[in-house]
Design a protein around this motif. Structure first.
Motif, PDB file in Angstrom:
ATOM      1  N   PRO A  12      16.332  -3.350  -4.809  1.00 10.12           N
ATOM      2  CA  PRO A  12      16.066  -4.784  -4.656  1.00 10.12           C
ATOM      3  C   PRO A  12      17.197  -5.537  -3.942  1.00 10.12           C
ATOM      4  O   PRO A  12      16.969  -6.595  -3.359  1.00 10.12           O
ATOM      5  N   ASP A  13      18.423  -5.009  -4.015  1.00 12.79           N
ATOM      6  CA  ASP A  13      19.545  -5.709  -3.378  1.00 12.79           C
ATOM      7  C   ASP A  13      20.653  -4.708  -3.038  1.00 12.79           C
ATOM      8  O   ASP A  13      20.567  -3.527  -3.379  1.00 12.79           O
TER       9      ASP A  13
ATOM     10  N   TYR B  59       8.381  -2.982   4.574  1.00  9.28           N
ATOM     11  CA  TYR B  59       7.563  -2.062   5.370  1.00  9.28           C
ATOM     12  C   TYR B  59       6.230  -1.886   4.663  1.00  9.28           C
ATOM     13  O   TYR B  59       6.102  -2.196   3.476  1.00  9.28           O
ATOM     14  N   PHE B  60       5.243  -1.402   5.413  1.00 10.15           N
ATOM     15  CA  PHE B  60       3.942  -1.142   4.810  1.00 10.15           C
ATOM     16  C   PHE B  60       3.856   0.330   4.403  1.00 10.15           C
ATOM     17  O   PHE B  60       4.038   1.222   5.221  1.00 10.15           O
ATOM     18  N   GLY B  61       3.546   0.540   3.118  1.00  9.40           N
ATOM     19  CA  GLY B  61       3.370   1.898   2.609  1.00  9.40           C
ATOM     20  C   GLY B  61       1.896   2.267   2.583  1.00  9.40           C
ATOM     21  O   GLY B  61       1.521   3.268   1.979  1.00  9.40           O
ATOM     22  N   GLY B  62       1.075   1.465   3.245  1.00  6.57           N
ATOM     23  CA  GLY B  62      -0.371   1.676   3.303  1.00  6.57           C
ATOM     24  C   GLY B  62      -0.992   0.341   3.689  1.00  6.57           C
ATOM     25  O   GLY B  62      -0.274  -0.664   3.759  1.00  6.57           O
ATOM     26  N   PRO B  63      -2.319   0.298   3.924  1.00  8.53           N
ATOM     27  CA  PRO B  63      -2.949  -0.969   4.293  1.00  8.53           C
ATOM     28  C   PRO B  63      -2.753  -2.006   3.178  1.00  8.53           C
ATOM     29  O   PRO B  63      -3.148  -1.762   2.037  1.00  8.53           O
ATOM     30  N   GLY B  64      -2.087  -3.118   3.505  1.00 13.86           N
ATOM     31  CA  GLY B  64      -1.866  -4.190   2.529  1.00 13.86           C
ATOM     32  C   GLY B  64      -0.801  -3.866   1.484  1.00 13.86           C
ATOM     33  O   GLY B  64      -0.601  -4.639   0.552  1.00 13.86           O
ATOM     34  N   VAL B  65      -0.118  -2.739   1.614  1.00 13.85           N
ATOM     35  CA  VAL B  65       0.916  -2.353   0.632  1.00 13.85           C
ATOM     36  C   VAL B  65       2.289  -2.704   1.203  1.00 13.85           C
ATOM     37  O   VAL B  65       2.944  -1.881   1.858  1.00 13.85           O
ATOM     38  N   LYS B  66       2.707  -3.955   0.968  1.00 15.65           N
ATOM     39  CA  LYS B  66       3.965  -4.441   1.557  1.00 15.65           C
ATOM     40  C   LYS B  66       5.099  -4.168   0.573  1.00 15.65           C
ATOM     41  O   LYS B  66       5.082  -4.687  -0.547  1.00 15.65           O
ATOM     42  N   ILE B  67       6.048  -3.356   0.995  1.00 19.62           N
ATOM     43  CA  ILE B  67       7.139  -2.945   0.107  1.00 19.62           C
ATOM     44  C   ILE B  67       8.443  -3.603   0.569  1.00 19.62           C
ATOM     45  O   ILE B  67       8.829  -3.459   1.732  1.00 19.62           O
ATOM     46  N   PRO B  68       9.113  -4.351  -0.338  1.00 14.89           N
ATOM     47  CA  PRO B  68      10.362  -5.004   0.067  1.00 14.89           C
ATOM     48  C   PRO B  68      11.496  -3.996   0.282  1.00 14.89           C
ATOM     49  O   PRO B  68      11.537  -2.956  -0.381  1.00 14.89           O
ATOM     50  N   VAL B  69      12.388  -4.334   1.204  1.00 18.26           N
ATOM     51  CA  VAL B  69      13.524  -3.471   1.551  1.00 18.26           C
ATOM     52  C   VAL B  69      14.773  -4.341   1.550  1.00 18.26           C
ATOM     53  O   VAL B  69      14.698  -5.514   1.934  1.00 18.26           O
ATOM     54  N   VAL B  70      15.902  -3.797   1.147  1.00 21.97           N
ATOM     55  CA  VAL B  70      17.145  -4.573   1.249  1.00 21.97           C
ATOM     56  C   VAL B  70      17.650  -4.475   2.698  1.00 21.97           C
ATOM     57  O   VAL B  70      17.920  -3.377   3.195  1.00 21.97           O
TER      58      VAL B  70
END
Ligand code: SAM
Length: 260
Positions: free
Chosen positions: A168-169, A201-212
Motif C-alpha cells: 500500500p505504501d 494496473y489491471f489484473g483483469g477486466p475491471g480489476v484495478k489494483i493499486p500500486v505504490v
C-alpha cells in the motif's frame, strides 16, 4: 491488498503484458526483450552461483527464470494466489496454458548464443529444475512455510513486479524487501525488477489494483535499508506506444543487489 487480488485473472494479465507490443521480439525497445536482456546479463556475469533459486511472486509467468534455470539446479516458483500457481502447474505438466512461452524460450536461447531450435531443450531443462510451486506472502516476516527452504536460505532470489504491486505504501514495500531477504543466504543475490511511477494496473477486466509509485532513489534507499548492497540499477523508459491502457507505468527498473 489481499482483497484486490481475489479477482486477478491470469489469462487477461498475460494478454495485457506478455503479448505485443510489450512482448515484441522484433523490437529492441519492447519491454519484455529489455527485461530478458537484463536477466540474461545478471545471471551470466559469474557472480550469481549456488544450488537454489527462488522466484518471489511468480504470478502466471515464467520469463523471469529462463536464464536462471541454466545456472541453478533447483528453482522454486511462488505466488500468493492459487490461480497463478495452477497456471504454472499447467505449463509444468504440459497441459496447455494461457500463453505460449515458445517465443520467449527461443529469444533467451538466442541471447545464450544457441540456435533458436534449442528452445525445446530449454523447456525440458526448466521442467526438470522447477522442483515446486509454493504459496508465499511477502507481508509476513516469514513469507514461506518454515520447511520450504534449507535453513541457510536460497542462493538467489528473483522477483518481478511483485513487491510494489502488493504494497500500500513505500514503508510496506521496504518491509517486504526485508521479509524476502530472510529467504536469502548472506552474500546471496537479489535480482529485482519493478515498475516506476505506477499507481495502478489491471489484473483483469475491471480489476484495478493499486500500486505504490516508486522512483529510482526510493528503490535504492529501500534496498539499503533492508540489508542489501546495490550492485547495479538499470532503468527503461516506456515508449509512448507501450502505454496501452492496462496501467499507468512510466518506466521499469532492474536492480542487481547482494544481501549484506
Ligand atoms: N512476477 C509476475 C510478472 O513479472 O508479471 C507477476 C507480477 S503481478 C503484477 C503481482 C503478483 O503478486 C501476482 O501474481 C499476485 O498474485 C502476487 N501477490 C499478491 N499478493 C501477494 C503477497 N502478499 N505476497 C506475494 N505475492 C503476492
Amino acid at each position: 491488498m489481499a482483497a484486490c487480488y481475489q479477482r486477478f485473472d491470469p489469462a487477461a494479465y498475460l494478454q495485457y503484458n506478455y503479448t505485443p507490443p510489450r512482448a515484441d521480439f522484433e523490437r529492441k525497445d519492447s519491454i519484455v526483450p529489455w527485461k530478458l536482456a537484463c536477466l540474461h546479463r545478471a545471471f551470466n556475469e559469474g557472480d550469481v552461483t549456488g544450488e537454489l533459486l527462488v522466484d518471489v511472486g511468480s504470478g502466471p509467468t515464467l520469463y523471469q527464470v529462463l536464464s536462471g534455470c541454466e545456472v541453478f539446479n533447483k528453482v522454486l516458483l511462488t505466488d500468493f494466489l492459487e490461480v497463478n500457481r495452477q497456471e504454472l502447474r499447467h505449463w509444468l505438466q504440459d497441459e496447455g496454458c494461457n500463453l505460449d512461452w515458445t517465443p520467449y524460450l527461443q529469444h533467451v536461447c538466442k541471447l545464450e548464443g544457441r540456435r533458436p531450435s534449442a528452445w525445446t531443450e530449454k523447456a525440458a531443462k526448466l521442467r526438470q529444475v522447477i522442483t515446486d510451486i509454493l504459496p508465499i506472502d511477502v507481508h509476513r516476516p516469514q513469507p514461506m512455510a518454515l520447511d520450504a527452504l534449507p535453513s541457510s536460505g536460497a542462493d538467489c532470489l528473483v522477483s518481478c513486479f511483485c513487491l510494489e504491486s502488493v504494497s500500500p505504501d513505500l514503508a510496506a514495500f521496504t518491509r517486504a524487501l526485508g521479509h524476502i531477504g530472510r529467504l536469502l543466504r548472506p552474500g546471496g543475490h537479489l535480482l529485482l525488477i519493478g515498475a516506476l511511477g505506477e499507481s495502478y494496473y489491471f489484473g483483469g477486466p475491471g480489476v484495478k489494483i493499486p500500486v505504490v509509485p516508486l522512483n529510482e532513489a526510493q528503490v535504492c534507499e529501500s534496498l539499503k535499508e533492508s540489508g542489501y548492497t546495490l550492485i547495479r540499477l538499470e532503468v527503461y523508459t516506456l515508449p509512448q506506444d507501450m502505454r496501452v491502457g492496462v496501467d499507468d507505468v512510466t518506466g521499469v527498473f532492474f536492480a542487481k543487489a547482494k544481501k549484506d
